[in-house]
Write an enzyme that holds these catalytic residues in place. Structure first.
Site, PDB file in Angstrom:
ATOM      1  CB  SER A  16      78.538  34.321  30.784  1.00 18.88           C
ATOM      2  OG  SER A  16      79.593  35.254  30.877  1.00 18.88           O
ATOM      3  CE1 TYR A 157      91.374  43.000  23.308  1.00 17.86           C
ATOM      4  CE2 TYR A 157      91.847  44.179  21.279  1.00 17.86           C
ATOM      5  CZ  TYR A 157      91.070  43.278  21.985  1.00 17.86           C
ATOM      6  OH  TYR A 157      90.006  42.661  21.374  1.00 17.86           O
ATOM      7  CB  ALA A 159     101.267  43.075  22.748  1.00 21.42           C
TER       8      ALA A 159
HETATM    9  N1  LIG Z   1      83.783  43.643  20.952  1.00 27.73           N
HETATM   10  C1  LIG Z   1      84.708  43.924  20.050  1.00 27.73           C
HETATM   11  O1  LIG Z   1      84.667  45.006  19.419  1.00 27.73           O
HETATM   12  C2  LIG Z   1      85.794  42.946  19.726  1.00 27.73           C
HETATM   13  C3  LIG Z   1      86.570  43.176  18.582  1.00 27.73           C
HETATM   14  C4  LIG Z   1      87.585  42.290  18.279  1.00 27.73           C
HETATM   15  C5  LIG Z   1      87.821  41.192  19.086  1.00 27.73           C
HETATM   16  N2  LIG Z   1      87.059  40.988  20.196  1.00 27.73           N
HETATM   17  C6  LIG Z   1      87.381  39.823  21.015  1.00 27.73           C
HETATM   18  O2  LIG Z   1      86.238  39.009  21.163  1.00 27.73           O
HETATM   19  C7  LIG Z   1      86.287  38.319  22.421  1.00 27.73           C
HETATM   20  C8  LIG Z   1      84.980  38.526  23.162  1.00 27.73           C
HETATM   21  O3  LIG Z   1      84.805  39.905  23.399  1.00 27.73           O
HETATM   22  P1  LIG Z   1      83.386  40.579  23.715  1.00 27.73           P
HETATM   23  O4  LIG Z   1      83.305  41.804  22.893  1.00 27.73           O
HETATM   24  O5  LIG Z   1      82.292  39.568  23.656  1.00 27.73           O
HETATM   25  O6  LIG Z   1      83.660  41.044  25.220  1.00 27.73           O
HETATM   26  P2  LIG Z   1      82.758  41.016  26.523  1.00 27.73           P
HETATM   27  O7  LIG Z   1      83.426  41.948  27.463  1.00 27.73           O
HETATM   28  O8  LIG Z   1      81.328  41.227  26.176  1.00 27.73           O
HETATM   29  O9  LIG Z   1      82.942  39.515  27.018  1.00 27.73           O
HETATM   30  C9  LIG Z   1      84.174  39.026  27.453  1.00 27.73           C
HETATM   31  C10 LIG Z   1      83.967  37.719  28.154  1.00 27.73           C
HETATM   32  O10 LIG Z   1      85.217  37.281  28.691  1.00 27.73           O
HETATM   33  C11 LIG Z   1      85.021  36.912  30.063  1.00 27.73           C
HETATM   34  N3  LIG Z   1      86.244  37.059  30.825  1.00 27.73           N
HETATM   35  C12 LIG Z   1      87.030  38.155  30.945  1.00 27.73           C
HETATM   36  N4  LIG Z   1      88.065  37.907  31.755  1.00 27.73           N
HETATM   37  C13 LIG Z   1      87.916  36.622  32.167  1.00 27.73           C
HETATM   38  C14 LIG Z   1      88.673  35.770  33.020  1.00 27.73           C
HETATM   39  N5  LIG Z   1      89.796  36.185  33.622  1.00 27.73           N
HETATM   40  N6  LIG Z   1      88.240  34.502  33.202  1.00 27.73           N
HETATM   41  C15 LIG Z   1      87.115  34.063  32.603  1.00 27.73           C
HETATM   42  N7  LIG Z   1      86.367  34.810  31.788  1.00 27.73           N
HETATM   43  C16 LIG Z   1      86.764  36.079  31.580  1.00 27.73           C
HETATM   44  C17 LIG Z   1      83.926  37.852  30.541  1.00 27.73           C
HETATM   45  O11 LIG Z   1      83.338  37.365  31.734  1.00 27.73           O
HETATM   46  C18 LIG Z   1      83.000  37.807  29.332  1.00 27.73           C
HETATM   47  O12 LIG Z   1      82.217  36.648  29.374  1.00 27.73           O
HETATM   48  C19 LIG Z   1      87.517  38.875  23.149  1.00 27.73           C
HETATM   49  O13 LIG Z   1      88.588  37.979  23.003  1.00 27.73           O
HETATM   50  C20 LIG Z   1      87.797  40.178  22.419  1.00 27.73           C
HETATM   51  O14 LIG Z   1      89.139  40.542  22.510  1.00 27.73           O
HETATM   52  C21 LIG Z   1      86.047  41.837  20.529  1.00 27.73           C
END
Ligand SMILES: NC(=O)c1ccc[n+]([C@@H]2O[C@H](COP(=O)([O-])OP(=O)(O)OC[C@H]3O[C@@H](n4cnc5c(N)ncnc54)[C@H](O)[C@@H]3O)[C@@H](O)[C@H]2O)c1
Length: 249
Positions: A16, A157, A159
């Site tokens: 989303s 995180y 881990a």
């Molecule tokens: N943003 C960064 O710097 C970064 C860096 C490395 C990896 N990541 C990884 O990328 C992925 C996306 O991160 P992002 O930056 O877009 O984060 P974000 O916070 O913008 O989005 C996270 C998404 O996960 C959903 N979510 C969280 N808990 C949930 C649950 N229990 N059930 C269903 N949906 C759930 C949220 O509703 C949201 O849609 C993650 O796995 C994150 O660890 C992000």
């Protein structure tokens, strides 16, 4: 380059907002029907579906907590019933709840592991059942460079993200003979809601680490994911690909 994704269908968890929404829209742009799940972001999820449909593809938003084993089964079944097939799973939903180990509570540990690691197990397992039977499928799990190098105040995180890598490599071994590719994308810092919680001092430090002098956009991460979801990458499996502007060389 035609990626041959027209007519395929995909599930993107946490599609989303942030990186997940960019992946959902990029897959739709290549011709995929896309189902996303959301926990709280209903308005944003409906908007992603609207944009998927504006690209001429079918879109579906399902409320489902990734930490729930039952929800994962329901979500994958709903996608298969709605689209008539499932070709791609992108596990992306994730959370952070940072703190140094001597201040980290049991609740902080459990929540991050339950969403990030158990959540990926739930969806990988549910999709693997479909992919194994149809003898094809692509799984891309979004991890992090912090799952490879560890990170101050992110023991939970890091881990969970390391666990996602081990899960993916194991599944690549198990599912290879069923023509299923399982790969990991490990981003560095990407400016999303998740990153906006990071104190400025740490953001500056991360920026200094990059050799390209900038963070990736969600769309740049999505480009790599789309490639791994296509048959153009058919001989790549069990791989971890960093996309971090050289943040962790
Ligand atoms: N943003 C960064 O710097 C970064 C860096 C490395 C990896 N990541 C990884 O990328 C992925 C996306 O991160 P992002 O930056 O877009 O984060 P974000 O916070 O913008 O989005 C996270 C998404 O996960 C959903 N979510 C969280 N808990 C949930 C649950 N229990 N059930 C269903 N949906 C759930 C949220 O509703 C949201 O849609 C993650 O796995 C994150 O660890 C992000």
């Amino acid at each position: 380059m035609d990626l041959g994704l027209g007519g395929k269908s995909a599930v993107v968890t946490g599609g989303s907002v942030g990186i997940g929404s960019a992946i959902a829209l990029a897959l739709a742009g290549e011709g995929c029907d896309v189902a996303i799940n959301y926990r709280r972001h209903k308005v944003e999820a409906d908007e992603v579906v609207r944009r998927v449909e504006a690209l001429g593809r079918r879109g579906l938003a399902v409320q489902a907590d990734v930490a729930s084993f039952q929800d994962a089964g329901r979500m994958i079944r709903t996608a298969v019933e709605t689209f008539g097939r499932l070709d791609i799973l992108v596990c992306n939903a994730g959370v952070t709840w940072d703190g140094v180990i001597w201040k980290m509570t049991e609740q902080q540990w459990d929540q991050v592991i339950n969403v990030n690691l158990k959540g990926y197990f739930n969806y990988n397992r549910a999709a693997a059942l479909v992919f194994k039977d149809q003898k094809s499928g692509k799984i891309v799990n979004i991890s992090s460079i912090n799952g490879m190098r560890g990170k101050f105040a992110q023991a939970n995180y890091a881990a969970s993200k390391a666990g996602e890598i081990a899960l993916s490599k194991s599944l690549a071994r198990e599912l290879g003979k069923f023509n299923v590719n399982v790969n990991v994308v490990a981003p560095g810092l990407v400016m999303t809601e998740m990153a906006r919680e990071i104190p400025q001092e740490f953001l500056n430090k991360a920026m200094d680490e990059t050799v390209l002098g900038r963070f990736a956009s969600p769309e740049e991460v999505a480009d790599l994911v789309v490639y791994l979801c296509s048959d153009r990458s058919r001989h790549i499996t069990g791989e971890v690909i960093k996309i971090d502007g050289g943040q962790y060389i």
